[in-house]
Design a protein around this motif. Structure first.
Motif, mmCIF file in Angstrom:
data_model
loop_
_atom_site.group_PDB
_atom_site.id
_atom_site.type_symbol
_atom_site.label_atom_id
_atom_site.label_comp_id
_atom_site.label_asym_id
_atom_site.label_seq_id
_atom_site.Cartn_x
_atom_site.Cartn_y
_atom_site.Cartn_z
ATOM 1 N N TYR A 31 -29.866 -81.312 -16.690
ATOM 2 C CA TYR A 31 -31.078 -81.229 -15.866
ATOM 3 C C TYR A 31 -32.330 -81.288 -16.743
ATOM 4 C CZ TYR A 31 -28.115 -80.201 -11.899
ATOM 5 O OH TYR A 31 -27.175 -80.297 -10.913
ATOM 6 N N SER B 1 -32.780 -84.827 -17.567
ATOM 7 C CA SER B 1 -33.307 -85.573 -16.409
ATOM 8 C C SER B 1 -34.797 -85.317 -16.236
ATOM 9 C CB SER B 1 -32.592 -85.142 -15.122
ATOM 10 O OG SER B 1 -31.230 -85.455 -15.199
ATOM 11 N N ILE C 119 -39.701 -85.648 -10.341
ATOM 12 C CA ILE C 119 -38.733 -84.739 -9.737
ATOM 13 C C ILE C 119 -39.317 -83.341 -9.861
ATOM 14 C CG2 ILE C 119 -36.638 -86.138 -9.975
ATOM 15 C CD1 ILE C 119 -35.912 -84.677 -12.454
ATOM 16 N N ASP D 208 -36.286 -78.140 -8.630
ATOM 17 C CA ASP D 208 -34.997 -78.788 -8.385
ATOM 18 C C ASP D 208 -34.019 -78.638 -9.549
ATOM 19 O OD1 ASP D 208 -35.398 -79.667 -5.847
ATOM 20 O OD2 ASP D 208 -35.268 -81.797 -6.296
ATOM 21 N N ILE D 209 -34.515 -78.274 -10.714
ATOM 22 C CA ILE D 209 -33.588 -78.133 -11.850
ATOM 23 C C ILE D 209 -33.336 -76.665 -12.181
ATOM 24 C CG2 ILE D 209 -34.250 -80.392 -12.800
ATOM 25 C CD1 ILE D 209 -35.589 -78.738 -15.142
ATOM 26 N N PHE E 265 -31.672 -73.023 -11.019
ATOM 27 C CA PHE E 265 -30.614 -72.476 -10.168
ATOM 28 C C PHE E 265 -30.602 -70.963 -10.314
ATOM 29 C CE2 PHE E 265 -29.890 -76.808 -11.038
ATOM 30 C CZ PHE E 265 -29.332 -77.328 -9.876
ATOM 31 N N ARG F 155 -32.312 -91.453 -14.405
ATOM 32 C CA ARG F 155 -33.173 -90.520 -15.154
ATOM 33 C C ARG F 155 -34.654 -90.905 -15.203
ATOM 34 N NH1 ARG F 155 -32.851 -89.116 -20.653
ATOM 35 N NH2 ARG F 155 -31.417 -90.795 -21.145
ATOM 36 N N PHE F 156 -35.004 -92.160 -14.892
ATOM 37 C CA PHE F 156 -36.399 -92.569 -15.101
ATOM 38 C C PHE F 156 -37.179 -92.457 -13.786
ATOM 39 C CE2 PHE F 156 -33.588 -94.720 -18.089
ATOM 40 C CZ PHE F 156 -34.028 -94.111 -19.250
ATOM 41 N N TYR F 157 -37.306 -91.217 -13.344
ATOM 42 C CA TYR F 157 -37.849 -90.982 -12.010
ATOM 43 C C TYR F 157 -39.333 -91.341 -11.910
ATOM 44 C CZ TYR F 157 -33.381 -88.751 -11.559
ATOM 45 O OH TYR F 157 -32.035 -88.535 -11.561
ATOM 46 N N PHE G 92 -25.722 -89.143 -15.006
ATOM 47 C CA PHE G 92 -24.591 -88.244 -15.293
ATOM 48 C C PHE G 92 -23.655 -88.046 -14.102
ATOM 49 C CE2 PHE G 92 -28.528 -86.529 -17.378
ATOM 50 C CZ PHE G 92 -28.276 -87.048 -18.636
ATOM 51 N N LEU H 292 -24.418 -86.690 -11.343
ATOM 52 C CA LEU H 292 -24.658 -85.398 -10.698
ATOM 53 C C LEU H 292 -25.147 -85.635 -9.268
ATOM 54 C CD1 LEU H 292 -26.697 -83.623 -13.533
ATOM 55 C CD2 LEU H 292 -24.272 -83.313 -13.012
ATOM 56 N N ARG I 112 -27.252 -84.040 -7.595
ATOM 57 C CA ARG I 112 -28.705 -83.924 -7.485
ATOM 58 C C ARG I 112 -29.414 -85.218 -7.932
ATOM 59 N NH1 ARG I 112 -31.664 -78.297 -7.125
ATOM 60 N NH2 ARG I 112 -30.101 -78.247 -5.523
ATOM 61 N N GLU I 113 -28.843 -85.906 -8.883
ATOM 62 C CA GLU I 113 -29.441 -87.194 -9.291
ATOM 63 C C GLU I 113 -29.422 -88.205 -8.140
ATOM 64 O OE1 GLU I 113 -26.737 -87.697 -12.856
ATOM 65 O OE2 GLU I 113 -28.625 -88.458 -13.632
ATOM 66 N N TRP J 41 -32.054 -87.219 -5.707
ATOM 67 C CA TRP J 41 -33.413 -87.562 -6.145
ATOM 68 C C TRP J 41 -33.732 -89.022 -5.828
ATOM 69 C CZ3 TRP J 41 -32.307 -84.661 -11.280
ATOM 70 C CH2 TRP J 41 -32.711 -83.318 -11.166
ATOM 71 N N TRP K 200 -36.550 -90.612 -3.173
ATOM 72 C CA TRP K 200 -37.574 -91.603 -3.510
ATOM 73 C C TRP K 200 -37.429 -92.864 -2.670
ATOM 74 C CZ3 TRP K 200 -42.112 -90.962 -5.006
ATOM 75 C CH2 TRP K 200 -42.452 -89.923 -5.875
#
Lengths: 185, 235
Positions: free
Chosen positions: A156, A159, A169, A173-174, A176, B34-36, B64, B66, B68-69, B72, B76
């Motif tokens: 996280y 990310s 983001i 959100d990262i 917990f 990863r490149f949000y 990864f 995940l 949550r990725e 995300w 978007w």
């Protein structure tokens, strides 16, 4: 077993960390429910624990077992009443080793070294929390503590930090959360 | 958790409210992993262009795998005014990614026909399947490329066939299948941070690789009566 417990390193560990506690935790990335054992330094500032977490399918998408090694540093012990004290800052790291059907301990040989830099089953977490303790009038139990803890992990952080604007983001959100109790004896 | 995202977006595309003309305009890119911040800029770029029919992402939604990725990116892409189609990449196939992609986006091999063009989106991440000889699924592809309702074909997948992560045993049948299919125009890929378009197999199929979101790159592809125009844009 006796040999193991009489090992000089363990004797040294017991001497450096003379206090002990058992923990029960809800959520917080170590498992849906986590139970553990930890030892504390004489001044109570360092806590070193081993915890086992279980996450059932409804909470984790699959049955997950997790072994956690946790290091906590708590620099301030503030007595707020004769029978209470708080540790407003608990900071530390923990390593979680997950055992799940698709979480391999190492990448198979089909990947050349470094193809993926992380391991799916092993996470390194950073934690920040607070704890309040109560001293019961019970000789067997030295103190009972409740804690609240926030954490994030390596993936996280990777990310979040890839986003130069730190906005695309949301930070929350990262993060917990978990909460638990420690019984010191 | 949202589900069937590709099917939902294909249905939106067919609703006809997007770019109502006889040209198909695709905003094509890959590898948003990863490149949000660049994803945010991609969404802004897409929304500033009224002519786009849909956005097509050539895999690596996540880095990864995940949950949550994936969420995300979903959050978007839901801000896009146009539909979006996401193909699966190798980074979406580690840990439990395969299951998450299936639950959120749907089948890994899927196709749809839009304005006479058949888009054949498929999983060709051979290395993730130990080069089993089944990925990409050549028989499935062959079945898709014989469609009386389509005049032209466009393939979209993650790994370009010249990359080491593509199953070497399947390279020739894959290229030959595409090359021998009448009306096959274009094969779109991501994976490599390399902007490239070439007639790789000396036939009429153009192979195109986008260097992707990380580099702030997308390609606007226009398809008009079987002709093809493209332009690389930066954001």
């Amino acid at each position: 077993m006796i040999l193991l417990f009489s090992h000089p390193a363990l004797a040294q560990l017991k001497k450096t960390f003379p206090l002990q506690a058992v923990t029960l935790q809800f959520a917080g990335s170590t498992g849906f429910l986590t139970a553990g054992y930890s030892r504390q330094s004489a001044a109570g500032k360092v806590d070193l624990g081993l915890l086992y977490g279980y996450t059932p399918e409804f909470a984790g998408g699959e049955d997950l077992h997790t072994a956690n090694l946790k290091f906590i540093y708590q620099p301030f012990n503030l007595r707020i009443a004769p029978a209470f004290f708080i540790q407003p800052v608990q900071t530390g790291i923990f390593i979680s080793q997950h055992f799940g059907k698709n979480l391999s301990f190492r990448w198979p040989e089909k990947y050349k070294k470094g193809y993926y830099w992380w391991l799916p089953s092993t996470r390194l977490h950073l934690l920040l929390g607070s704890q309040v303790s109560y001293f019961p009038e019970n000789k067997k139990i030295k103190r009972v503590a409740f804690y609240f803890e926030a954490n994030t992990n390596d993936l996280y952080v990777a990310s979040y930090s890839a986003n130069r604007n730190y906005r695309s983001i949301p930070f929350y959100d990262i993060i917990f959360f978990g909460m638990g109790t420690r019984i010191y004896f | 958790m949202p589900g069937d995202l590709n099917a939902i977006n294909i249905a939106r595309l067919h609703s006809g409210e997007f770019a109502d003309d006889d040209t198909v305009t695709i905003l094509f890119t890959g590898d948003c992993q990863r490149f949000y911040n660049k994803v945010e800029e991609l969404v802004e770029t897409a929304n500033a262009n009224n002519n786009i029919d849909f956005l097509l992402l050539a895999g690596d939604i996540s880095d990864f795998s995940l949950l949550r990725e994936f969420e995300w990116i979903y959050e978007w892409f839901e801000k896009l005014q146009t539909p979006y189609i996401c193909v699966i990449g190798n980074h979406d196939l580690t840990a439990n990614g395969s299951e998450i992609y299936s639950n959120m986006w749907g089948p890994k091999n899927f196709s749809f026909i839009y304005k006479g063009y058949k888009f054949v989106c498929h999983d060709n991440n051979s290395r993730e399947y130990n080069f089993s000889g089944n990925i990409p699924d050549i028989p499935w592809l062959a079945g898709q490329l014989n469609d009386t309702k389509a005049s032209w074909y466009v393939a979209a997948s993650h790994i370009p066939p010249w990359d080491q992560d593509f199953d070497g045993k399947l390279k020739e049948p894959y290229l030959n299948l595409f090359g021998s299919t009448p009306g096959f125009l274009l094969s779109l890929h991501g994976h490599l941070v390399d902007s490239r378009s070439m007639y790789y197999n000396n036939d009429s199929v153009l192979y195109m690789n986008s260097s992707g979101v990380q580099r702030g790159e997308a390609i606007i592809i226009k398809l008009f009566k079987g002709s093809l125009f493209f332009e690389t844009i930066k954001y």
